[in-house]
Write a protein that holds these residues in place. Sequence first.
Motif, mmCIF file in Angstrom:
data_model
loop_
_atom_site.group_PDB
_atom_site.id
_atom_site.type_symbol
_atom_site.label_atom_id
_atom_site.label_comp_id
_atom_site.label_asym_id
_atom_site.label_seq_id
_atom_site.Cartn_x
_atom_site.Cartn_y
_atom_site.Cartn_z
ATOM 1 N N ALA A 11 1.921 -4.011 65.941
ATOM 2 C CA ALA A 11 2.040 -2.571 66.279
ATOM 3 C C ALA A 11 1.916 -2.263 65.145
ATOM 4 O O ALA A 11 1.224 -0.622 64.980
ATOM 5 C CB ALA A 11 3.636 -2.227 65.922
ATOM 6 N N PHE A 12 0.983 -2.535 63.952
ATOM 7 C CA PHE A 12 0.253 -2.361 62.507
ATOM 8 C C PHE A 12 -0.892 -1.920 62.740
ATOM 9 O O PHE A 12 -1.668 -1.580 62.352
ATOM 10 C CB PHE A 12 1.112 -3.070 61.228
ATOM 11 N N SER A 13 -1.777 -2.656 64.064
ATOM 12 C CA SER A 13 -2.872 -3.221 64.268
ATOM 13 C C SER A 13 -3.319 -2.375 65.751
ATOM 14 O O SER A 13 -4.233 -2.292 65.316
ATOM 15 C CB SER A 13 -3.545 -4.719 64.288
ATOM 16 N N GLU A 14 -2.347 -1.754 66.094
ATOM 17 C CA GLU A 14 -2.970 -0.969 67.524
ATOM 18 C C GLU A 14 -3.774 0.263 67.115
ATOM 19 O O GLU A 14 -2.895 1.359 66.486
ATOM 20 C CB GLU A 14 -1.736 -0.767 68.225
ATOM 21 N N TYR A 15 -4.664 0.635 67.780
ATOM 22 C CA TYR A 15 -5.505 1.588 66.613
ATOM 23 C C TYR A 15 -5.594 2.822 68.592
ATOM 24 O O TYR A 15 -6.146 4.111 68.000
ATOM 25 C CB TYR A 15 -6.710 1.722 66.306
ATOM 26 N N ARG A 16 -5.325 2.265 69.177
ATOM 27 C CA ARG A 16 -5.630 3.166 70.956
ATOM 28 C C ARG A 16 -5.018 3.981 70.916
ATOM 29 O O ARG A 16 -3.221 3.820 71.254
ATOM 30 C CB ARG A 16 -5.554 2.456 72.053
ATOM 31 N N ALA A 17 -5.037 5.429 70.656
ATOM 32 C CA ALA A 17 -4.080 6.415 70.732
ATOM 33 C C ALA A 17 -3.748 6.361 71.760
ATOM 34 O O ALA A 17 -2.955 7.605 72.658
ATOM 35 C CB ALA A 17 -4.512 8.078 69.980
ATOM 36 N N GLU A 18 -4.370 6.016 73.281
ATOM 37 C CA GLU A 18 -3.974 6.383 74.322
ATOM 38 C C GLU A 18 -3.025 5.149 75.227
ATOM 39 O O GLU A 18 -2.569 5.486 76.519
ATOM 40 C CB GLU A 18 -5.299 6.088 75.390
ATOM 41 N N ALA A 19 -1.987 4.829 73.898
ATOM 42 C CA ALA A 19 -1.580 3.760 74.447
ATOM 43 C C ALA A 19 -0.288 4.051 74.946
ATOM 44 O O ALA A 19 0.037 5.042 73.705
ATOM 45 C CB ALA A 19 -1.643 2.336 73.438
ATOM 46 N N ASN A 20 0.262 2.587 75.447
ATOM 47 C CA ASN A 20 1.873 3.682 76.263
ATOM 48 C C ASN A 20 2.764 3.714 75.280
ATOM 49 O O ASN A 20 3.309 4.594 75.540
ATOM 50 C CB ASN A 20 1.973 3.007 77.512
ATOM 51 N N ASN A 21 2.292 2.808 74.407
ATOM 52 C CA ASN A 21 3.070 2.807 73.488
ATOM 53 C C ASN A 21 2.920 3.591 71.850
ATOM 54 O O ASN A 21 1.998 3.353 70.914
ATOM 55 C CB ASN A 21 3.319 1.446 72.752
ATOM 56 N N PRO A 22 3.733 4.933 71.778
ATOM 57 C CA PRO A 22 3.174 5.758 70.355
ATOM 58 C C PRO A 22 3.460 4.773 69.238
ATOM 59 O O PRO A 22 3.635 6.247 68.352
ATOM 60 C CB PRO A 22 4.553 6.670 70.971
ATOM 61 N N LEU A 23 4.286 4.055 69.413
ATOM 62 C CA LEU A 23 4.578 3.735 67.593
ATOM 63 C C LEU A 23 4.164 3.370 66.536
ATOM 64 O O LEU A 23 4.210 4.027 64.972
ATOM 65 C CB LEU A 23 5.701 2.695 67.716
ATOM 66 N N PRO A 24 2.521 3.176 67.105
ATOM 67 C CA PRO A 24 1.512 2.572 66.117
ATOM 68 C C PRO A 24 1.266 3.857 65.331
ATOM 69 O O PRO A 24 0.835 3.845 64.503
ATOM 70 C CB PRO A 24 1.039 2.103 66.791
ATOM 71 N N MET A 25 0.728 5.334 65.971
ATOM 72 C CA MET A 25 0.421 6.210 65.804
ATOM 73 C C MET A 25 1.513 7.138 65.524
ATOM 74 O O MET A 25 1.059 7.507 64.262
ATOM 75 C CB MET A 25 0.023 7.256 66.723
ATOM 76 N N ILE A 26 2.541 6.915 65.529
ATOM 77 C CA ILE A 26 3.862 7.453 64.369
ATOM 78 C C ILE A 26 4.065 7.218 63.254
ATOM 79 O O ILE A 26 4.292 7.494 62.109
ATOM 80 C CB ILE A 26 4.875 7.633 65.726
ATOM 81 N N TYR A 27 3.341 5.359 63.174
ATOM 82 C CA TYR A 27 3.919 4.830 62.354
ATOM 83 C C TYR A 27 2.661 4.922 61.119
ATOM 84 O O TYR A 27 2.728 5.727 59.746
ATOM 85 C CB TYR A 27 3.647 2.938 62.132
ATOM 86 N N GLN A 28 1.422 4.770 61.749
ATOM 87 C CA GLN A 28 0.110 5.417 60.752
ATOM 88 C C GLN A 28 -0.029 6.982 60.724
ATOM 89 O O GLN A 28 -0.807 6.758 59.201
ATOM 90 C CB GLN A 28 -0.941 5.013 61.571
ATOM 91 N N SER A 29 0.434 7.688 61.201
ATOM 92 C CA SER A 29 0.424 9.004 60.676
ATOM 93 C C SER A 29 2.405 9.576 59.577
ATOM 94 O O SER A 29 2.188 10.203 59.334
ATOM 95 C CB SER A 29 1.141 9.947 61.708
ATOM 96 N N GLY A 30 3.135 8.177 59.051
ATOM 97 C CA GLY A 30 3.630 8.563 58.279
ATOM 98 C C GLY A 30 5.153 8.986 58.173
ATOM 99 O O GLY A 30 5.825 9.428 57.532
ATOM 100 N N TYR A 31 5.414 9.221 59.841
ATOM 101 C CA TYR A 31 6.551 9.709 59.813
ATOM 102 C C TYR A 31 7.640 8.677 60.050
ATOM 103 O O TYR A 31 8.680 8.981 59.806
ATOM 104 C CB TYR A 31 6.575 10.221 61.331
#
Length: 333
Positions: free
Chosen positions: A137-157
């Motif tokens: 989950a910490f290495s996923e970078y694709r914003a279009e991925a079905n799982n929103p958690l990596p992007m929310i984590y990387q954004s600091g939320y």
Amino acid sequence: FVFLTGVTKFAQVSVFSDLNQLNDISMDRAYNALCGITQDELIKTFGPEIQRLSENEELTLEETIFRLAKKYDGYHFCEDTSVGLFNPFSLLNVFQKLKFGNFWFQTGTPTYLVDLLKKSDYDLRLLLNGVEVTASAFSEYRAEANNPLPMIYQSGYLTIKAYDKEVCLYTLQFPNDEVCYGFLNFLVPFYTKVTDDETGFHIAKFMRELKSGDVEAFMERLKIFFSGIPYELSDDMERHYQVIFHVVFTLLGQFIRSEVRSSRGRADAVVHTPTAIYVFEFKLDGTADAALKQIDEKGYLIPYTLDGRKLVKVGVNFSKETRNIDEYIVVEE
């Protein structure tokens, strides 16, 4: 030596094909306290500022540090969660303005993240209670991925709150009150008909009504939050109303102690005010009587019988047909 930082991961992205020998230290234990302020650093470095803030807020030094930690601490960047980090931007704003506020959250609006949540049909209750993920989950970078958690984590939320070494699972959660309440307040207009400028007004009213013992006014106001459930929802409607219910009671925690169920064997919600404890149980296409009966049969009031405050049971039924609360019963013990 070059130090690069940003929101999203760059590994394996084609635009960086010529920059593929980088060492990612994002989760290295040696650097876990690099981008933030520890509590020891806070106390040693900002003694005069903490003193001025405590005097301005009419709090003791201990109370001031506790409130600073609750609102701005809690970031972790590796498996070791023993060292938490304060948000430097928020701390500097608190000391400059001499008041507690949601400073970091106001620097940007996470509309894109909310769109990701809605498109992926993600259950928001998992964000509130904590969600377990693997290291991928910490290495996923694709914003279009079905799982929103990596992007929310990387954004600091979201941040790491626990790590199970045996099964290599990380628990992600909101780092602190500033992020949690800021994010949820921002979410409300996207999931209900309540507009952004009305959210705080309604939540503050909720708190006042319960503190004054006016449960009926509280329930009527709660209907406003449920009134926006769209008619195209069918199978997902139960989860949608539970999400709204979770968000409302979590937001109440800004003002009074509010616990929302995260495991079996507990009431759906318990709210503590200075004079009373309210136990809420919700049913879907059942009856308010059945909800009250469950409170009694499961003994949800037993932990509070020696508390000394007034105990109030609230049984609520939610109707799929009307897409709102259609019945509630309030019983004072």
